[in-house]
Write a protein that holds these residues in place. Structure first.
Motif, PDB file in Angstrom:
ATOM      1  N   THR A 109       0.807  -1.213   0.000  1.00 54.61           N
ATOM      2  CA  THR A 109       0.000   0.000   0.000  1.00 54.61           C
ATOM      3  C   THR A 109       0.836   1.256   0.000  1.00 54.61           C
ATOM      4  N   GLY A 110       2.125   1.129   0.207  1.00 54.64           N
ATOM      5  CA  GLY A 110       2.956   2.313   0.229  1.00 54.64           C
ATOM      6  C   GLY A 110       2.933   3.025   1.571  1.00 54.64           C
ATOM      7  N   VAL A 111       2.522   2.325   2.621  1.00 53.71           N
ATOM      8  CA  VAL A 111       2.508   2.908   3.956  1.00 53.71           C
ATOM      9  C   VAL A 111       3.587   2.229   4.792  1.00 53.71           C
ATOM     10  N   ALA A 112       4.477   3.006   5.357  1.00 55.77           N
ATOM     11  CA  ALA A 112       5.485   2.477   6.268  1.00 55.77           C
ATOM     12  C   ALA A 112       5.374   3.227   7.588  1.00 55.77           C
ATOM     13  N   VAL A 113       5.375   2.491   8.696  1.00 51.72           N
ATOM     14  CA  VAL A 113       5.245   3.101  10.018  1.00 51.72           C
ATOM     15  C   VAL A 113       6.525   2.852  10.801  1.00 51.72           C
ATOM     16  N   HIS A 160     -13.870   8.628   2.635  1.00 53.24           N
ATOM     17  CA  HIS A 160     -12.675   7.948   3.137  1.00 53.24           C
ATOM     18  C   HIS A 160     -11.905   7.344   1.969  1.00 53.24           C
ATOM     19  N   VAL A 161     -10.593   7.626   1.894  1.00 49.53           N
ATOM     20  CA  VAL A 161      -9.800   7.115   0.773  1.00 49.53           C
ATOM     21  C   VAL A 161      -8.692   6.166   1.211  1.00 49.53           C
ATOM     22  N   ALA A 162      -8.211   6.285   2.459  1.00 50.99           N
ATOM     23  CA  ALA A 162      -7.111   5.409   2.879  1.00 50.99           C
ATOM     24  C   ALA A 162      -7.048   5.334   4.398  1.00 50.99           C
ATOM     25  N   ARG A 163      -6.721   4.167   4.895  1.00 48.77           N
ATOM     26  CA  ARG A 163      -6.432   3.976   6.319  1.00 48.77           C
ATOM     27  C   ARG A 163      -4.946   3.654   6.431  1.00 48.77           C
ATOM     28  N   ASP A 179       2.339   7.073   0.204  1.00 53.64           N
ATOM     29  CA  ASP A 179       2.638   7.381  -1.196  1.00 53.64           C
ATOM     30  C   ASP A 179       1.418   7.840  -1.986  1.00 53.64           C
ATOM     31  N   ALA A 180       0.409   8.377  -1.294  1.00 52.82           N
ATOM     32  CA  ALA A 180      -0.766   8.976  -1.949  1.00 52.82           C
ATOM     33  C   ALA A 180      -1.557   7.979  -2.782  1.00 52.82           C
ATOM     34  N   ARG A 181      -1.665   6.751  -2.269  1.00 49.43           N
ATOM     35  CA  ARG A 181      -2.526   5.754  -2.896  1.00 49.43           C
ATOM     36  C   ARG A 181      -3.709   5.450  -1.990  1.00 49.43           C
ATOM     37  N   SER A 182      -4.811   5.074  -2.614  1.00 54.20           N
ATOM     38  CA  SER A 182      -6.004   4.710  -1.862  1.00 54.20           C
ATOM     39  C   SER A 182      -5.839   3.319  -1.272  1.00 54.20           C
TER      40      SER A 182
END
Length: 212
Positions: A109-113, A160-163, A179-182
């Protein structure tokens, strides 16, 4: 490719599926000299089971269940760069093992925490940076005590577009890279977006601008 320090979680999602899917397998190829796999967390539906094996640079994950699989997140990888300059590179390929077999649309998803050891004295949400941004941005928040944390993104119409985060987290200072993806893995158009942070009874919302 991305530079990161400290352990972080990388969600993986499946895209559009054809028919009812009850079994799947996917291989994730990474550079074990640059990145270490800590844990593989299952986020599959109830009545599903997951097993995985890491051999060299390939992480193979198998899943099966009685209820049909839905589009969305199926697992989270807990990754640790082996050096401050390590680059994170992943390639994923999946197969649905129902009859007949079909390719599995799988993507990160392009999300890193990332969590840092600094313990803040209050809950807080910082302004994202850079802002405006394209294609990625960072969002920092503070959690002074263990709490259930949810970080969501909405467009200006309130849809809502992304969690980005939905987890029980220990106290610490966190940085999320997006990264601005849904949630479906689609690049979002330019515009103003709202990101809403909730931790226990604390709520805070800020704006950010995606400019392509």
């Amino acid at each position: 490719e991305e530079k990161a320090t400290g352990s972080f979680e990388l969600p993986l999602q499946v895209g559009a599926l054809t028919g009812a899917v009850h079994a799947l397998q996917f291989d994730i190829v990474l550079d074990s000299r640059e990145i270490e796999v800590g844990r593989v967390l299952a986020t599959v539906p109830p009545l599903w089971e997951m097993a995985y094996r890491l051999a060299g640079d390939t992480l193979r994950i198998g899943m099966m269940g009685r209820s049909p699989l839905q589009v969305g997140e199926v697992t989270r990888l807990v990754l640790t760069p082996r050096s401050p300059t390590a680059a994170i590179r992943l390639r994923a390929q999946g197969t649905v093992h129902d009859n007949p077999p079909q390719p599995l649309p799988l993507f990160a998803t392009g999300v890193a925490v990332e969590r840092r050891d600094e313990i803040p004295d209050r809950f807080g949400l910082a302004q994202n940076y850079p802002n405006p941004f394209n294609p990625g941005t960072h969002i920092e928040y503070q959690v002074p005590q263990a709490a259930r944390v949810v970080l969501d993104v909405y467009n200006v119409q309130g849809r809502h577009v992304a969690r980005l985060v939905d987890a029980q987290q220990p106290a610490g200072t966190y940085a999320v890279t997006w990264d601005a993806r849904s949630d479906a893995g689609r690049p979002l158009p330019s515009g103003v977006y709202l990101y809403k942070f909730q931790a226990g009874d604390f709520f805070q919302t800020k704006e950010m601008l995606l400019l392509k």
